[in-house]
Write a protein that holds these residues in place. Structure first.
Motif, mmCIF file in Angstrom:
data_model
loop_
_atom_site.group_PDB
_atom_site.id
_atom_site.type_symbol
_atom_site.label_atom_id
_atom_site.label_comp_id
_atom_site.label_asym_id
_atom_site.label_seq_id
_atom_site.Cartn_x
_atom_site.Cartn_y
_atom_site.Cartn_z
ATOM 1 N N SER A 47 -4.003 2.741 -6.536
ATOM 2 C CA SER A 47 -2.981 3.785 -6.525
ATOM 3 C C SER A 47 -1.942 3.593 -5.428
ATOM 4 O O SER A 47 -0.832 4.131 -5.524
ATOM 5 N N ASP A 48 -2.274 2.848 -4.383
ATOM 6 C CA ASP A 48 -1.329 2.614 -3.294
ATOM 7 C C ASP A 48 -0.796 1.185 -3.265
ATOM 8 O O ASP A 48 -0.168 0.778 -2.292
ATOM 9 N N ASN A 49 -1.057 0.433 -4.339
ATOM 10 C CA ASN A 49 -0.627 -0.968 -4.380
ATOM 11 C C ASN A 49 0.860 -1.031 -4.730
ATOM 12 O O ASN A 49 1.270 -0.680 -5.842
ATOM 13 N N LEU A 50 1.670 -1.474 -3.782
ATOM 14 C CA LEU A 50 3.119 -1.427 -3.949
ATOM 15 C C LEU A 50 3.596 -2.340 -5.077
ATOM 16 O O LEU A 50 4.459 -1.962 -5.879
ATOM 17 N N ALA A 51 3.018 -3.553 -5.162
ATOM 18 C CA ALA A 51 3.445 -4.485 -6.212
ATOM 19 C C ALA A 51 3.169 -3.912 -7.596
ATOM 20 O O ALA A 51 4.001 -4.020 -8.507
ATOM 21 N N LEU A 52 2.009 -3.277 -7.765
ATOM 22 C CA LEU A 52 1.683 -2.681 -9.059
ATOM 23 C C LEU A 52 2.609 -1.507 -9.358
ATOM 24 O O LEU A 52 3.086 -1.353 -10.488
ATOM 25 N N GLY A 230 -4.486 15.329 -4.438
ATOM 26 C CA GLY A 230 -4.146 14.629 -5.663
ATOM 27 C C GLY A 230 -2.714 14.143 -5.677
ATOM 28 O O GLY A 230 -2.415 13.065 -6.192
ATOM 29 N N MET A 231 -1.813 14.939 -5.079
ATOM 30 C CA MET A 231 -0.405 14.547 -5.021
ATOM 31 C C MET A 231 -0.236 13.260 -4.243
ATOM 32 O O MET A 231 0.587 12.399 -4.588
ATOM 33 N N GLY A 232 -1.029 13.094 -3.182
ATOM 34 C CA GLY A 232 -0.959 11.851 -2.410
ATOM 35 C C GLY A 232 -1.299 10.650 -3.246
ATOM 36 O O GLY A 232 -0.697 9.573 -3.106
ATOM 37 N N SER A 233 -2.240 10.819 -4.182
ATOM 38 C CA SER A 233 -2.615 9.724 -5.068
ATOM 39 C C SER A 233 -1.496 9.385 -6.042
ATOM 40 O O SER A 233 -1.199 8.222 -6.292
ATOM 41 N N VAL A 234 -0.848 10.420 -6.598
ATOM 42 C CA VAL A 234 0.257 10.201 -7.531
ATOM 43 C C VAL A 234 1.408 9.485 -6.825
ATOM 44 O O VAL A 234 1.989 8.533 -7.340
ATOM 45 N N MET A 235 1.743 9.951 -5.646
ATOM 46 C CA MET A 235 2.858 9.376 -4.902
ATOM 47 C C MET A 235 2.547 7.989 -4.354
ATOM 48 O O MET A 235 3.458 7.228 -4.027
ATOM 49 N N GLY A 236 1.244 7.649 -4.253
ATOM 50 C CA GLY A 236 0.886 6.381 -3.625
ATOM 51 C C GLY A 236 1.335 6.356 -2.185
ATOM 52 O O GLY A 236 1.915 5.383 -1.708
ATOM 53 N N THR A 237 1.047 7.458 -1.479
ATOM 54 C CA THR A 237 1.558 7.640 -0.127
ATOM 55 C C THR A 237 1.233 6.473 0.783
ATOM 56 O O THR A 237 2.053 6.025 1.590
ATOM 57 N N LEU A 238 0.006 5.944 0.670
ATOM 58 C CA LEU A 238 -0.407 4.895 1.595
ATOM 59 C C LEU A 238 0.243 3.553 1.291
ATOM 60 O O LEU A 238 0.052 2.597 2.041
ATOM 61 N N ALA A 239 1.001 3.481 0.190
ATOM 62 C CA ALA A 239 1.809 2.284 -0.034
ATOM 63 C C ALA A 239 2.806 2.092 1.097
ATOM 64 O O ALA A 239 3.304 0.994 1.325
ATOM 65 N N ALA A 240 3.081 3.175 1.835
ATOM 66 C CA ALA A 240 3.972 3.091 2.996
ATOM 67 C C ALA A 240 3.403 2.196 4.081
ATOM 68 O O ALA A 240 4.125 1.729 4.960
ATOM 69 N N VAL A 264 -4.127 18.270 7.732
ATOM 70 C CA VAL A 264 -5.280 17.767 8.490
ATOM 71 C C VAL A 264 -5.130 16.287 8.820
ATOM 72 O O VAL A 264 -6.001 15.701 9.464
ATOM 73 N N GLY A 265 -4.027 15.661 8.376
ATOM 74 C CA GLY A 265 -3.723 14.302 8.795
ATOM 75 C C GLY A 265 -4.237 13.190 7.924
ATOM 76 O O GLY A 265 -4.655 12.153 8.446
ATOM 77 N N PRO A 266 -4.193 13.299 6.579
ATOM 78 C CA PRO A 266 -4.688 12.203 5.749
ATOM 79 C C PRO A 266 -3.889 10.910 5.915
ATOM 80 O O PRO A 266 -4.457 9.821 5.910
ATOM 81 N N PHE A 267 -2.566 11.032 6.095
ATOM 82 C CA PHE A 267 -1.757 9.830 6.301
ATOM 83 C C PHE A 267 -2.041 9.225 7.670
ATOM 84 O O PHE A 267 -2.209 8.006 7.807
ATOM 85 N N SER A 268 -2.121 10.059 8.689
ATOM 86 C CA SER A 268 -2.347 9.550 10.046
ATOM 87 C C SER A 268 -3.705 8.862 10.183
ATOM 88 O O SER A 268 -3.855 7.909 10.952
ATOM 89 N N THR A 269 -4.698 9.344 9.449
ATOM 90 C CA THR A 269 -6.004 8.691 9.472
ATOM 91 C C THR A 269 -5.881 7.238 9.060
ATOM 92 O O THR A 269 -6.370 6.330 9.743
ATOM 93 N N ALA A 270 -5.214 7.005 7.918
ATOM 94 C CA ALA A 270 -5.039 5.640 7.438
ATOM 95 C C ALA A 270 -4.164 4.821 8.382
ATOM 96 O O ALA A 270 -4.423 3.636 8.622
ATOM 97 N N LEU A 271 -3.130 5.457 8.939
ATOM 98 C CA LEU A 271 -2.230 4.764 9.854
ATOM 99 C C LEU A 271 -2.975 4.240 11.078
ATOM 100 O O LEU A 271 -2.848 3.067 11.459
#
Length: 450
Positions: A47-52, A230-240, A264-271
């Protein structure tokens, strides 16, 4: 370009995009999943794969335009008018069809399924058959249905089910009164959050916002909170956080990153996990920061021990985040607000920035459906001809999200020009647009910054 030449060019793009998608799976060491797959672990693996995501954007746009070119207009227009997928999805989600079928991997006849979900068997069969025709569920024998890769995300334990439910319950009710809302002499011209179509549909007197509605309805508030995951999955946020050779924002070049209105920081956790040496500062309302501290103490204690995270309560309408940091990151924030409120948010962040700081606005960034030159919108990636420059159907979720913002908050997803004008009024200017296929990151700096 003639009609035949356009069709041949579109076929070439379909083939290119398909090969690019296959290559993305191969490069990631993933098998291309079958639609019949019941492997829940694979649902979000790409879901976060930029090429796909870029390949699928091109494929969706080219395939839809190819069909629209070759089919009689009546076919295409009626297909746009009567897609009852949404109504059938709402039934399936609310009676938990996918949950029940998960206990029957070989299938369940509607004679048995109907009583389990309290829907008359003949009507249930018709609802599920429409969804199966759209590749959600499978009819393996007459009136015998099983889950598949798409229906698995409708299970009650998947936040995408909650996201769909929010759209099907609140947003679609608002859509039903959109014309009346736009035609109203008071509500029509208004951009007040209290006078949106949704507020007209659920309350009507123009005194509350959607956030007030959630506070008054705790059950829906919980559904909405799960939906945002779920919105984070649709957007592929971690593709950033993906990319090579400078194709995405160079997070590793910066040391302090403020996640503004972080939740609660889901993006910051991955960052923090992916970028060694970076420190994140989570900023949100006090009650949210309290939840974030509890979560990180439980699941990310090592990051706290290493002093790579800080928690700061604040209200972006009433003050500024900590000053002098390298990066200020706003994801899915200003699209919730009309221009006046959005400008206040940006201005308050601007006050905290120093020369060299960057503000990153991570949202859907709307493109025009016509090609223009010599405008700041050129910073966005455009689709190759003969596709529409905005990738057509490959960007439908973006325009759907824009209408969701209109219906819900009287707000909007913005164009690059919109963001540039808004930022300029807040003492900022657009530097670059980073394309993440589904969304964009718009990089801003101080008007007088380097």
């Amino acid at each position: 370009m003639s009609g035949k030449a356009e069709v041949l060019a579109l076929l070439k793009l379909v083939n290119q995009a398909t090969n690019d998608a296959l290559a993305a799976y191969e490069a990631s060491g993933e098998d291309v999943p079958s639609l019949t797959s019941l492997d829940t672990k694979s649902l979000s693996s790409m879901s976060d794969n930029l090429a796909l995501k870029k390949a699928v954007r091109l494929l969706e746009g080219a395939s839809d335009q190819l069909c629209a070119t070759l089919a009689p207009p009546a076919n295409t227009v009626i297909n746009r008018v009567v897609p009852y997928d949404w109504a059938c999805m709402r039934v399936a989600i609310h009676v938990r069809v996918a949950d029940v079928l998960s206990e029957h991997p070989d299938g369940l006849h509607v004679d048995e399924l109907g009583p389990k979900v309290n829907i008359e068997k003949g009507k249930l069969a018709r609802i599920l058959r429409l969804l199966a025709t759209r590749h959600c569920f499978r009819e393996v024998r007459p009136n015998v249905f099983v889950n598949n890769r798409l229906s698995l995300v409708l299970r009650s334990d998947n936040p995408l089910s909650d996201l769909a439910d929010v759209h099907l319950h609140e947003v679609y009710k608002a859509a039903l009164v959109l014309h009346e809302n736009l035609s109203d002499p008071v509500r029509g011209p208004s951009y007040k959050a209290t006078e949106s179509a949704m507020m007209q549909s659920v309350q009507g007197d123009g005194k509350i916002t959607f956030f007030d509605y959630l506070k008054a309805n705790p059950g829906r508030r919980e559904t909405f909170a799960r939906a945002m995951f779920g919105m984070g999955s649709v957007m592929g946020t971690l593709a950033a956080l993906e990319g090579t050779s400078g194709s995405l924002f160079p997070w590793a070049d910066y040391k302090t990153i403020c996640d503004v209105a972080s939740g609660v920081g889901p993006f910051s956790t991955a960052l923090v996990r992916q970028v060694p040496g970076v420190k994140v500062i989570l900023c949100d309302l006090p009650e949210v920061i309290g939840q974030a501290k509890d979560l990180w103490s439980k699941d990310h204690h090592d990051i706290i021990e290493a002093q790579r995270v800080e928690f700061v309560p604040f209200n972006f309408f009433e003050g500024s985040p900590p000053t002098g940091l390298d990066i200020y990151y706003l994801r899915n924030i200003i699209h919730n607000w009309p221009d006046a409120e959005a400008e206040t948010i940006l201005r308050n962040v601007q006050k905290a920035m120093r020369p060299g700081s960057r503000l990153l606005v991570h949202d859907y960034v709307v493109q025009y459906a016509s090609r223009i030159e010599g405008d700041i919108s050129d910073l966005q990636e455009m689709a190759p001809e003969p596709l529409l420059p905005n990738f057509g159907a490959g960007s439908l979720r973006m325009y759907g999200q824009d209408l969701t913002m209109l219906l819900t908050y009287n707000a909007k997803e913005r164009t690059v020009r919109d963001l540039a004008d808004l930022s300029n009024r807040a003492g900022l200017r657009v530097v670059k647009v980073w394309d993440i296929a589904e969304t964009d990151i718009v990089e801003l700096q101080l008007m007088t910054g380097d």
